[in-house]
Design a protein around this motif. Structure first.
Motif, PDB file in Angstrom:
ATOM      1  N   ALA A 216     -16.816  -6.658 -31.534  1.00 39.36           N
ATOM      2  CA  ALA A 216     -17.087  -7.830 -30.704  1.00 39.36           C
ATOM      3  C   ALA A 216     -17.755  -8.933 -31.521  1.00 39.36           C
ATOM      4  N   ALA A 217     -18.581  -8.527 -32.481  1.00 40.08           N
ATOM      5  CA  ALA A 217     -19.254  -9.505 -33.334  1.00 40.08           C
ATOM      6  C   ALA A 217     -18.381  -9.956 -34.507  1.00 40.08           C
ATOM      7  N   ASN A 218     -17.304  -9.222 -34.770  1.00 42.22           N
ATOM      8  CA  ASN A 218     -16.414  -9.521 -35.892  1.00 42.22           C
ATOM      9  C   ASN A 218     -14.962  -9.413 -35.415  1.00 42.22           C
ATOM     10  N   PRO A 219     -14.495 -10.329 -34.575  1.00 41.87           N
ATOM     11  CA  PRO A 219     -13.200 -10.183 -33.902  1.00 41.87           C
ATOM     12  C   PRO A 219     -11.988 -10.191 -34.832  1.00 41.87           C
ATOM     13  N   LEU A 220     -12.115 -10.706 -36.045  1.00 37.66           N
ATOM     14  CA  LEU A 220     -10.973 -10.740 -36.962  1.00 37.66           C
ATOM     15  C   LEU A 220     -10.927  -9.520 -37.883  1.00 37.66           C
ATOM     16  N   PHE A 221     -11.953  -8.700 -37.833  1.00 41.17           N
ATOM     17  CA  PHE A 221     -12.086  -7.611 -38.800  1.00 41.17           C
ATOM     18  C   PHE A 221     -10.960  -6.595 -38.696  1.00 41.17           C
ATOM     19  N   LEU A 222     -10.663  -6.097 -37.516  1.00 44.70           N
ATOM     20  CA  LEU A 222      -9.714  -4.994 -37.362  1.00 44.70           C
ATOM     21  C   LEU A 222      -8.307  -5.389 -37.808  1.00 44.70           C
ATOM     22  N   GLY A 223      -7.888  -6.588 -37.459  1.00 43.08           N
ATOM     23  CA  GLY A 223      -6.575  -7.049 -37.881  1.00 43.08           C
ATOM     24  C   GLY A 223      -6.445  -7.109 -39.395  1.00 43.08           C
ATOM     25  N   ARG A 224      -7.486  -7.622 -40.064  1.00 44.78           N
ATOM     26  CA  ARG A 224      -7.470  -7.692 -41.529  1.00 44.78           C
ATOM     27  C   ARG A 224      -7.499  -6.293 -42.138  1.00 44.78           C
ATOM     28  N   PHE A 225      -8.323  -5.431 -41.581  1.00 44.82           N
ATOM     29  CA  PHE A 225      -8.396  -4.062 -42.101  1.00 44.82           C
ATOM     30  C   PHE A 225      -7.037  -3.381 -42.004  1.00 44.82           C
ATOM     31  N   ASN A 226      -6.379  -3.497 -40.849  1.00 46.78           N
ATOM     32  CA  ASN A 226      -5.081  -2.855 -40.668  1.00 46.78           C
ATOM     33  C   ASN A 226      -4.046  -3.395 -41.652  1.00 46.78           C
ATOM     34  N   SER A 227      -4.095  -4.687 -41.923  1.00 45.10           N
ATOM     35  CA  SER A 227      -3.137  -5.285 -42.865  1.00 45.10           C
ATOM     36  C   SER A 227      -3.307  -4.703 -44.259  1.00 45.10           C
ATOM     37  N   PHE A 228      -4.539  -4.594 -44.711  1.00 44.16           N
ATOM     38  CA  PHE A 228      -4.781  -4.040 -46.036  1.00 44.16           C
ATOM     39  C   PHE A 228      -4.562  -2.526 -46.068  1.00 44.16           C
ATOM     40  N   LEU A 229      -4.833  -1.855 -44.948  1.00 40.82           N
ATOM     41  CA  LEU A 229      -4.587  -0.409 -44.884  1.00 40.82           C
ATOM     42  C   LEU A 229      -3.103  -0.119 -45.094  1.00 40.82           C
ATOM     43  N   ALA A 230      -2.238  -0.922 -44.509  1.00 44.34           N
ATOM     44  CA  ALA A 230      -0.794  -0.731 -44.675  1.00 44.34           C
ATOM     45  C   ALA A 230      -0.403  -0.807 -46.147  1.00 44.34           C
ATOM     46  N   ILE A 231      -0.986  -1.755 -46.877  1.00 45.30           N
ATOM     47  CA  ILE A 231      -0.705  -1.882 -48.309  1.00 45.30           C
ATOM     48  C   ILE A 231      -1.191  -0.642 -49.055  1.00 45.30           C
ATOM     49  N   CYS A 232      -2.382  -0.184 -48.717  1.00 39.87           N
ATOM     50  CA  CYS A 232      -2.964   0.974 -49.407  1.00 39.87           C
ATOM     51  C   CYS A 232      -2.168   2.244 -49.143  1.00 39.87           C
ATOM     52  N   LYS A 233      -1.639   2.402 -47.942  1.00 37.17           N
ATOM     53  CA  LYS A 233      -0.847   3.582 -47.609  1.00 37.17           C
ATOM     54  C   LYS A 233       0.471   3.604 -48.387  1.00 37.17           C
ATOM     55  N   GLU A 234       0.931   2.433 -48.798  1.00 35.17           N
ATOM     56  CA  GLU A 234       2.172   2.351 -49.581  1.00 35.17           C
ATOM     57  C   GLU A 234       1.915   2.573 -51.070  1.00 35.17           C
ATOM     58  N   GLY A 235       0.655   2.871 -51.414  1.00 32.65           N
ATOM     59  CA  GLY A 235       0.340   3.148 -52.811  1.00 32.65           C
ATOM     60  C   GLY A 235      -0.089   1.930 -53.574  1.00 32.65           C
ATOM     61  N   GLY A 236      -0.556   0.915 -52.833  1.00 33.34           N
ATOM     62  CA  GLY A 236      -0.890  -0.339 -53.506  1.00 33.34           C
ATOM     63  C   GLY A 236      -2.340  -0.457 -53.904  1.00 33.34           C
ATOM     64  N   LYS A 237      -3.047   0.660 -54.009  1.00 35.03           N
ATOM     65  CA  LYS A 237      -4.484   0.581 -54.351  1.00 35.03           C
ATOM     66  C   LYS A 237      -4.671   0.013 -55.750  1.00 35.03           C
TER      67      LYS A 237
END
Length: 237
Positions: A216-237
């Motif tokens: 609630a205090a960081n409304p843009l956080f989850l969307g950004r996290f999910n976007s980067f998580l998708a990259i990391c799951k594809e081996g983009g670390k």
């Protein structure tokens, strides 16, 4: 509140990944548990496939963080009370949804029923639900789901290793666990694949559960996290 004695701290800052202008938040605190091979202690350091994906996403966001290893029940309680910003990796359920919102899946794999050779139990049978003795790791969605669905759950193992030991000693007839996790402990016990009967069940996803107070205090956080998580799951670390 006093931090529980069994905490193991691992502080990793992601502030060097993005420019200083992107670093607008204090370190967030995420709780996890010792659950090989998802997240585990190796030579005093937290490692594992789920840990790597979560920290990869936070690093790419430029988000400083602290990962705290603790008892699983405590991890959920401290998220509920706002003492940490979330916990991982766990499956969604109604109790968690009351105080937290899950990320996109960090890891998805099959659950399986396990029993000793020679057993003829059918976990989908209504009769066998109540006549056989079942268990899963205590305080998890798996354990609660078994209770909710009318299974004869008789034990509260603290982890998958204890669950496997209960099965091998005959304290329970059927264990429910993720294939990757149970295979890890079977390997540690030098067991072969045919030492247990495995009946594959449904796939299950595990996520980071972020506190609704934090989101609630960081409304843009989850969307950004999910976007980067998708990259990391594809081996983009």
């Amino acid at each position: 509140m006093r931090w529980p004695e069994l905490h193991i701290w691992a502080l990793v800052l992601g502030a060097l990944v993005l420019p200083a202008s992107a670093q607008t938040r204090d370190p967030i605190r995420l709780a996890t548990q010792n659950l090989p091979p998802y997240h585990m202690l190796v030579d005093g350091q937290i490692k594992g496939v789920a840990f790597d994906r979560v920290t990869c996403a936070l690093d790419r966001m430029g988000q400083p963080y602290e990962i705290i290893m603790m008892d699983w029940s405590q991890a959920q309680l401290m998220t509920q009370t706002g003492e940490v910003e979330g916990f991982f990796a766990g499956s969604p359920n109604k109790a968690r949804a009351a105080y937290a919102t899950p990320s996109d899946p960090v890891i998805t794999e099959n659950l399986a029923w396990y029993m000793m050779p020679g057993r003829t139990i059918d976990p989908t049978s209504e009769a066998d639900k109540v006549s056989a003795r079942y268990s899963a790791k205590f305080a998890t969605s798996k354990w609660l789901g078994l209770k909710r669905d009318g299974y004869n759950v008789i034990k509260k193992p603290r982890d998958a290793e204890a669950l496997l030991n209960m099965l091998r000693k005959g304290d329970i007839d059927v264990a429910l666990e993720y294939e990757m996790i149970f295979q890890y402990y079977m390997d540690q016990a030098k067991m072969d694949a045919d030492d247990l009967i495995k009946i594959p069940s449904t796939p299950q996803s595990n996520m980071v559960h972020f506190s609704n107070i934090f989101l609630a205090a960081n409304p843009l956080f989850l969307g950004r996290f999910n976007s980067f998580l998708a990259i990391c799951k594809e081996g983009g670390k």
